[in-house]
Design a protein around this motif. Structure first.
Motif, short mmCIF file in Angstrom:
data_model
loop_
_atom_site.label_atom_id
_atom_site.label_comp_id
_atom_site.label_asym_id
_atom_site.label_seq_id
_atom_site.Cartn_x
_atom_site.Cartn_y
_atom_site.Cartn_z
N GLU A 62 77.45 37.53 49.39
CA GLU A 62 76.83 37.81 48.10
C GLU A 62 75.84 38.98 48.22
O GLU A 62 75.80 39.86 47.35
N LYS A 63 75.07 38.99 49.32
CA LYS A 63 74.16 40.11 49.54
C LYS A 63 74.93 41.41 49.73
O LYS A 63 74.52 42.48 49.25
N THR A 64 76.07 41.31 50.43
CA THR A 64 76.90 42.50 50.65
C THR A 64 77.41 43.04 49.33
O THR A 64 77.41 44.26 49.09
N ARG A 65 77.86 42.16 48.45
CA ARG A 65 78.39 42.59 47.15
C ARG A 65 77.30 43.28 46.33
O ARG A 65 77.54 44.33 45.73
N LYS A 66 76.11 42.70 46.31
CA LYS A 66 75.03 43.29 45.53
C LYS A 66 74.61 44.64 46.08
O LYS A 66 74.35 45.59 45.32
N LEU A 67 74.56 44.76 47.42
CA LEU A 67 74.19 46.05 48.02
C LEU A 67 75.26 47.09 47.74
O LEU A 67 74.96 48.26 47.47
N SER A 68 76.53 46.67 47.82
CA SER A 68 77.63 47.60 47.53
C SER A 68 77.52 48.14 46.11
O SER A 68 77.70 49.34 45.87
N GLU A 69 77.21 47.26 45.17
CA GLU A 69 77.05 47.70 43.77
C GLU A 69 75.85 48.62 43.63
O GLU A 69 75.89 49.60 42.87
N SER A 70 74.78 48.31 44.35
CA SER A 70 73.58 49.15 44.28
C SER A 70 73.87 50.55 44.83
O SER A 70 73.47 51.56 44.24
N LEU A 71 74.56 50.60 45.98
CA LEU A 71 74.93 51.89 46.56
C LEU A 71 75.85 52.66 45.62
O LEU A 71 75.73 53.88 45.45
N TRP A 72 76.78 51.92 45.02
CA TRP A 72 77.72 52.55 44.10
C TRP A 72 76.99 53.17 42.91
O TRP A 72 77.28 54.31 42.52
N ASN A 73 76.03 52.44 42.36
CA ASN A 73 75.29 52.95 41.20
C ASN A 73 74.47 54.18 41.54
O ASN A 73 74.24 55.04 40.69
N SER A 74 74.01 54.27 42.81
CA SER A 74 73.25 55.46 43.21
C SER A 74 74.13 56.70 43.24
O SER A 74 73.65 57.82 43.11
N PHE A 75 75.44 56.51 43.45
CA PHE A 75 76.38 57.63 43.44
C PHE A 75 76.98 57.84 42.05
O PHE A 75 77.06 58.96 41.56
N PHE A 76 77.46 56.76 41.44
CA PHE A 76 78.20 56.83 40.17
C PHE A 76 77.52 55.93 39.14
O PHE A 76 78.04 54.86 38.82
N GLY A 77 76.38 56.36 38.66
CA GLY A 77 75.62 55.53 37.75
C GLY A 77 76.33 55.24 36.45
O GLY A 77 76.11 54.21 35.82
N LEU A 78 77.22 56.16 36.01
CA LEU A 78 77.89 56.00 34.72
C LEU A 78 79.10 55.09 34.78
O LEU A 78 79.59 54.63 33.74
N TYR A 79 79.59 54.84 36.00
CA TYR A 79 80.86 54.14 36.13
C TYR A 79 80.71 52.89 37.00
O TYR A 79 80.19 52.97 38.11
N THR A 80 81.19 51.78 36.50
CA THR A 80 81.23 50.57 37.30
C THR A 80 82.44 50.62 38.23
O THR A 80 83.30 51.50 38.13
N TYR A 81 82.51 49.64 39.14
CA TYR A 81 83.66 49.54 40.03
C TYR A 81 84.97 49.52 39.24
O TYR A 81 85.90 50.27 39.54
N SER A 117 82.61 48.72 52.94
CA SER A 117 82.42 48.71 54.39
C SER A 117 81.02 49.16 54.77
O SER A 117 80.39 48.61 55.67
N MET A 118 80.50 50.17 54.05
CA MET A 118 79.15 50.65 54.32
C MET A 118 78.12 49.57 54.02
O MET A 118 77.19 49.34 54.80
N ALA A 119 78.28 48.88 52.89
CA ALA A 119 77.34 47.81 52.53
C ALA A 119 77.40 46.67 53.55
O ALA A 119 76.36 46.12 53.94
N ARG A 120 78.60 46.33 53.98
CA ARG A 120 78.75 45.24 54.95
C ARG A 120 78.05 45.58 56.26
O ARG A 120 77.34 44.76 56.85
N GLY A 121 78.23 46.81 56.72
CA GLY A 121 77.58 47.23 57.96
C GLY A 121 76.07 47.23 57.84
O GLY A 121 75.36 46.83 58.77
#
Length: 646
Positions: A461-480, A282-286
């Motif tokens: 597609e841009k939303t998905r990539k940004l969501s993954e980027s935000l996720w990695n900034s929080f949880f770099g060791l763990y994928t979705y 939701s954050m990435a989409r916004g």
């Protein structure tokens, strides 16, 4: 204020908090007098930008120029006349919002504030709300101007702020941006609040937990060895999987020792863990939708308005995707609204070259000729639209208007009746729209929700990539995928280990003296007490007076220590003391608020100083309201809402 200072529980920590809060405000206040020259220069260039963006509507550009001159000369009559003229131009364009005109008015008003002309600033703000009533910045600037003129005019200030908030919430893009921004702070604050709360609960029950861990081992270590083994076991997840696994492991260790409110905290934490991926999506989409200039332009046009960046954003998107009919249609609609006949027709023709039967483009092309007063050409285009799609109400209605302009009243009535026979309610609504705005005689096809949804899908597609980027900034060791498996495993383990671990534990934490004890019977009291405390506090005999007195002194010392520690923690960071005093639910709530304030302030200063390269004083000035709220929160939590521990 006198009531605060006379509060019976006021202590030195309160005066310290009050001093720090007031000192912060004293430091921030003088920044209002700084950098005025640069501020005025920036506003002047902004005014020129917004004024030049209206060059495509010369009559509006000229009228705004005269209006600004009247404001600067304090000519209220001239400003009133030009304002009415601008409103008439807006009616001709068929829009109730012209954001460039509002931006220009705000820039003029800010310059008036800098030179001390408060009345002129208020007039500019009021006109900005007329030029763009759905634009939040217009209302917020008016509130600022009113407050600057008369700080006692609280009613006028609050009314303008309320209108600004209303406009913000009604604006989907603004809502998306606020949701994305809010989720970022909430995620940080909730993560910090949960980690602090669980750690304080661990500090409360660690003796019982370490005793049970030691009792499971064959050697049954005691003393320092028991402490060392307990620390190793509890921190093992931290060494294996980092902070995430450590945070997930704490509830698994703590759950059997917690009371009802503590278990509720663990339940809330479980929901937070499970729903976190949805928050990132939701954050990435916004963030994507809020920062997509082309999407924002489409959204504004769907609201029958535009701003000074709309045309450039659409043209940029058109170069990247020249075959996008939604963008071409939007460019045609924008130019039609702005009176640029040739550019509008060129945009509509680019659609019709590929899709000759596109009714929306055909009708709007006819409307462009209608606006240029070429009635015969417009009527010919409407007839072509009707030939392609006989049930198009807009084509019949607009053809009726074209016949009226050519004084062919009989044909006009016939087309109007055909429109009513096809869709009565829609035709009546067209007539009602004409009654509200008689200058706008024909009906345009607008940007629809389907157009916006189509463009949103292209942003997925841009939303998905940004969501993954935000996720990695929080949880770099763990994928979705890994996180989802871990979170699901955590929920399952929470139930399974509670059953297994609760069978293995034998100790509780004494509420009176803090030691780990294994009661022979389950006490019904919510405050568990060891046998020695029960005996020491009992009036019955069986235990010597000396032993009782020694234990009572231990109880008094422990309670004094808990009270002092809880009080100090609450003064420094409201909420921590409540958690430490085994009130985890209330403590979690207040710790979250405290964390939110600290994290917002920290990120705001980091963004201003490091990212935007602004001066500390300027950043502090921009967040003056935040400092006032934070100071009020700390003061109220140390006075009226202060928790007394006994």
């Amino acid at each position: 204020m006198a009531a605060i200072f006379s509060h019976r529980q006021t202590d030195q920590s309160f005066y310290l908090a009050l001093f720090v809060s007031l000192f912060s405000l004293v430091l921030i206040w003088p920044t209002y007098a700084q950098n005025k020259g640069g501020y005025a220069k920036r506003l002047h260039s902004f005014a020129s930008l917004t004024q030049n963006s209206l060059a495509s509507v010369p009559v509006l550009h000229d009228s705004l120029t005269r209006w600004a001159r009247a404001i600067e000369d304090n000519d209220q009559v001239g400003a009133f006349d030009e304002r009415n003229r601008i409103r008439g131009i807006m009616n001709q364009l068929g829009t109730k919002n012209i954001i460039p005109a509002a931006d220009f008015s705000i820039a003029v008003g800010r310059k008036a504030l800098l030179r001390g002309a408060d009345a002129a600033a208020i007039l500019a703000g009021e006109n900005a709300t007329l030029y763009a009533p759905d634009y939040p910045k217009s209302h917020f600037f008016l509130a600022k101007a009113r407050f600057n003129q008369d700080r006692k005019n609280i009613k006028g200030f609050l009314l303008a702020v309320a209108e600004g908030v209303k406009a913000s919430l009604a604006n989907r893009l603004e809502r998306q941006r606020l949701v994305a921004l809010g989720l970022k702070y909430v995620l940080y604050a909730l993560g910090a609040a949960f980690l602090i709360t669980l750690f304080l609960l661990l500090m409360t029950h660690y003796k019982s937990m370490f005793t049970d861990i030691a009792s499971i081992l064959p050697s049954r270590p005691e003393g320092k060895w028991k402490l060392a083994v307990g620390v190793l076991v509890v921190t093992a997840p931290l060494a294996v999987g980092g902070l995430l696994l450590f945070a997930l492991a704490l509830p698994l260790f703590l759950l059997p020792y917690l009371k009802k409110s503590g278990m509720i905290v663990v339940g809330i934490f479980s929901a937070f863990v499970f729903l976190t991926p949805l928050a990132f999506d939701s954050m990435a989409r916004g963030m994507i939708i809020g920062s997509a200039d082309a999407y924002r332009s489409l959204y504004l046009l769907s609201k029958n308005t535009w701003d000074h960046e709309t045309k450039a954003a659409l043209e940029k998107e058109r170069k990247a995707n020249p075959a996008n009919d939604s963008i071409n249609f939007a460019i045609g609609l924008l130019n039609e609204m702005a009176g640029n006949k040739d550019a509008a027709i060129e945009a509509y023709d680019s659609i019709l070259a590929k899709s000759p039967d596109n009714i929306r483009a055909i009708v709007n092309k006819g409307n462009t000729y209608f606006g240029a007063k070429k009635w015969e050409k417009a009527a010919s285009i409407y007839k072509n639209a009707i030939k392609i799609s006989p049930d198009t109400v807009e084509a019949h209605y607009n053809l009726s208007k074209a016949y009226t302009e050519m004084f062919q009243n009989k044909d006009s009535d016939a087309e109007y009746q055909k429109a009513r026979s096809i869709h009565l309610k829609k035709t009546d609504s067209f007539r009602a729209m004409a009654g509200v705005n008689p200058e706008k005689k024909v009906i345009d096809f607008q940007i629809t929700k389907d157009d916006l949804l189509l463009f949103e899908r292209a942003l997925n597609e841009k939303t998905r990539k940004l969501s993954e980027s935000l996720w990695n900034s929080f949880f770099g060791l763990y994928t979705y995928d890994i996180y989802r498996k871990i979170s699901l495993g955590f929920i399952v383990a929470l139930g399974a280990l509670y059953i297994l671990w609760s069978r293995a534990i034998a100790h509780q934490t004494c509420f009176s003296c803090g030691v780990a004890f294994a009661p022979p019977i389950k006490l019904t009291s919510a405050e568990a007490k060891c046998n020695q405390c029960v005996a020491a506090l009992s009036a019955k005999g069986g235990v010597s007076i000396a032993k009782k007195e020694k234990k009572r002194k231990e109880i008094r010392d422990y309670k004094d220590w808990r009270i002092r520690t809880a009080g100090t923690l609450d003064r420094l960071a409201p909420g921590l003391g409540r958690t430490f005093f085994q009130l985890p639910l209330a403590g979690l709530f207040l710790t979250f608020i405290t964390s939110l304030i600290i994290i917002y302030g920290g990120l705001a200063f980091y963004d201003g100083i490091v990212t935007q390269k602004a001066q500390l004083a300027q950043v502090a000035q921009n967040h003056l309201l935040f400092f006032a709220v934070a100071a009020f929160y700390w003061i109220i939590m140390n006075t009226a809402l202060k928790r007394d521990y006994y």
